[in-house]
Design a protein around this motif. Structure first.
Motif, short mmCIF file in Angstrom:
data_model
loop_
_atom_site.label_atom_id
_atom_site.label_comp_id
_atom_site.label_asym_id
_atom_site.label_seq_id
_atom_site.Cartn_x
_atom_site.Cartn_y
_atom_site.Cartn_z
N GLN A 1 0.82 -1.20 0.00
CA GLN A 1 0.00 0.00 0.00
C GLN A 1 0.86 1.26 0.00
N LEU A 2 1.85 1.32 0.87
CA LEU A 2 2.77 2.46 0.90
C LEU A 2 4.09 2.00 0.31
N ASN A 24 1.68 6.89 -1.76
CA ASN A 24 0.44 6.15 -1.48
C ASN A 24 -0.01 5.45 -2.76
N ALA A 26 -1.99 2.62 -2.58
CA ALA A 26 -2.99 1.67 -2.09
C ALA A 26 -4.12 1.48 -3.09
N PHE A 31 -5.46 3.44 3.44
CA PHE A 31 -4.87 4.53 2.67
C PHE A 31 -5.59 4.74 1.34
N LEU A 34 -8.68 6.83 2.36
CA LEU A 34 -8.39 8.25 2.59
C LEU A 34 -8.71 9.07 1.34
N CYS A 42 -3.80 12.91 -0.60
CA CYS A 42 -2.64 12.27 0.05
C CYS A 42 -1.91 11.35 -0.92
N ILE A 45 2.32 10.08 1.94
CA ILE A 45 2.00 10.03 3.36
C ILE A 45 3.24 10.45 4.13
N SER A 128 -5.92 -1.96 8.91
CA SER A 128 -6.84 -0.98 8.36
C SER A 128 -7.90 -0.58 9.38
#
Length: 199
Positions: A1-2, A24, A26, A31, A34, A42, A45, A128
């Motif tokens: 994800q990151l 990011n 994801a 994420f 978001l 974003c 991050i 999460s």
């Protein structure tokens, strides 16, 4: 994800630094939500890491908020050793949010330990859910004690990754052990990426 984590990433031609920054990427989970559920800008991050013995206050929040922009993003996580007055720190984060300055979540050793334990079990849904709970507190305030059902947090002396202990609190930034913990949560391999991030 990151992905593509960087330590001490410079911005503004070196006049400012971001302790840790991830892109990011994801496609599900916190994420992803978001961006696509909460409409928070974003693409990156930001993490600001403080190794203070005292609880972070407005100057530490302002430092992280100063890294935000419309292009870079407006979401960051302040990592610290302990949060003695969670409600006060949460109100300060909410003040920044209500003023339109950005979104900050604060995580201390206890929360990092819990996240790392979930990561070791590959419990990404649990990670999460944990982060969603923190975001809920930012938006809606702390839930009443009668509504809380909290799992027992792992011991603070370990990061949750076997053989990796958080350093003793002192003045300054978190060292490489805590940095490695953040990268572990972000689904990174230290062996694979150590040369790139110097962590």
């Amino acid at each position: 994800q990151l992905v593509v984590g960087r330590k001490e990433r410079v911005i503004h031609e070196g006049r400012k630094r971001i302790d840790i920054v991830f892109r990011n990427a994801a496609n599900e989970g916190f994420f992803f939500d978001l961006i696509f559920r909460f409409n928070i800008i974003c693409p990156w991050i930001f993490f600001e890491c403080k190794n203070y013995t005292t609880q972070p206050s407005n100057p530490e929040l302002d430092q992280l908020l100063g890294r935000f922009s419309q292009g870079r993003g407006r979401f960051g996580i302040l990592v610290c050793r302990n949060i003695a007055d969670r409600l006060l720190l949460l109100k300060r984060c909410s003040d920044a949010l209500n003023d339109g300055r950005g979104y900050i979540m604060a995580l201390a050793d206890a929360q990092l330990s819990e996240l790392l334990a979930l990561r070791e079990k590959s419990d990404y849904a649990g990670i999460s859910a944990f982060l969603h709970k923190e975001l809920e507190s930012l938006f809606l305030g702390e839930r009443p004690a009668s509504q809380l059902v909290e799992p027992a947090a792992p011991g603070l002396e370990k990061s949750g990754v076997e053989g990796t202990a958080f350093p003793a609190a002192g003045e300054g930034f978190l060292d490489s052990a805590a940095c490695e913990g953040l990268l572990k949560i972000g689904n990174w391999s230290r062996d694979k990426w150590a040369k790139r991030i110097h962590c």
